[in-house]
Enzyme design. Structure first.
Site, PDB file in Angstrom:
ATOM      1  CB  SER A  13       2.044   0.950 -11.002  1.00  0.00           C
ATOM      2  OG  SER A  13       1.292   0.368 -10.087  1.00  0.00           O
ATOM      3  CG  ASN A  14      -3.241   0.281  -9.837  1.00  0.00           C
ATOM      4  OD1 ASN A  14      -3.735  -0.602 -10.614  1.00  0.00           O
ATOM      5  ND2 ASN A  14      -3.099   0.390  -8.538  1.00  0.00           N
ATOM      6  NE  ARG A  95      -2.945  15.038   1.679  1.00  0.00           N
ATOM      7  CZ  ARG A  95      -2.735  15.337   2.966  1.00  0.00           C
ATOM      8  NH1 ARG A  95      -1.722  14.901   3.372  1.00  0.00           N
ATOM      9  NH2 ARG A  95      -3.260  16.549   3.513  1.00  0.00           N
ATOM     10  CG  HIS A 113      -7.979  -1.396   0.458  1.00  0.00           C
ATOM     11  ND1 HIS A 113      -7.200  -0.379   1.238  1.00  0.00           N
ATOM     12  CD2 HIS A 113      -7.884  -2.293   1.208  1.00  0.00           C
ATOM     13  CE1 HIS A 113      -6.918  -0.947   2.342  1.00  0.00           C
ATOM     14  NE2 HIS A 113      -7.289  -2.100   2.453  1.00  0.00           N
TER      15      HIS A 113
END
Length: 217
Positions: A13-14, A95, A113
């Site tokens: 989505s980003n 990851r 974040h």
């Protein structure tokens, strides 16, 4: 042309938010920048199909196909390097990258974040914010360093934590601002208005104000 490579693990989505901003503002002609590849560590990542829909190279380097993290990262490095990227954007890439990998692309990797760093590093950020009783939560774009969620901060967006919030409602409201602030930060970095110098994000006051959002929803 400045080349951007995006790393994902899921729905992307980003990535979509950044790509839609790039199309809307015609980055390819206005700032001579474009996303040239989307790479996932999971073959079932929805974002790969979305990238193909935009005509962007979509590739998978499946981490499960490698015996060690180092072997996976060596292949990932090889695939990314083919594109000679000016910027690498982690967009839900699940990851943790080793210091060896990060150092190969020092000052070129961005991450977002879902918390106001340096608070609430790691996972379950929204629930932890609610449990801590903070009044403001949000999201942070930062350079990636060897320390987990510890790189230089580029941009932040803050939203109030409401008495009625649970982790899901707070996450949904923060995500709206993730999509806005990440596109702004990518554009600022790729145009040189934000620079990585001596492990710091360097920018002028005008850019700093642009990269600070306060949500009211």
């Amino acid at each position: 042309m400045k080349k951007i490579v995006v790393l994902i693990s899921g729905r992307g989505s980003n990535f979509v938010a950044i790509q839609e901003c790039a199309l809307r503002e015609d980055w390819e002609h206005t700032i001579e920048a474009k996303i040239v590849a989307v790479i996932s560590n999971r073959p079932d990542a929805k974002g790969l199909g979305l990238a193909q829909g935009y005509g962007i190279d979509a590739l998978c380097v499946d981490h499960k196909a490698f015996e060690s993290r180092e072997a996976f990262e060596e292949k990932l490095f090889e695939v990314i390097s083919r594109y000679e990227p000016d910027l690498i954007v982690l967009a839900g890439f699940m990851r943790i990258l080793t210091a060896t990998f990060v150092n190969r692309f020092e000052g070129k990797i961005l991450n977002i974040h879902p918390a106001l760093l340096p608070s609430f590093k790691g996972l379950d950020t929204h629930q932890r914010a609610i449990d801590a009783g903070v009044r403001m939560a949000g999201t942070t774009v930062h350079y990636v360093s060897a320390a987990l969620d510890g790189g230089a901060i580029i941009a932040q967006a803050a939203v109030p934590v409401l008495p009625s919030d649970d982790a899901h409602t707070l996450a949904d409201r923060v995500l709206v601002f993730e999509h806005q602030i990440y596109a702004k930060a990518v554009k600022a970095c790729v145009t040189g208005r934000v620079r990585y110098e001596n492990e710091r994000a360097v920018m002028d006051d005008e850019t700093a104000l642009e990269l600070t959002l306060f949500g009211k929803n």
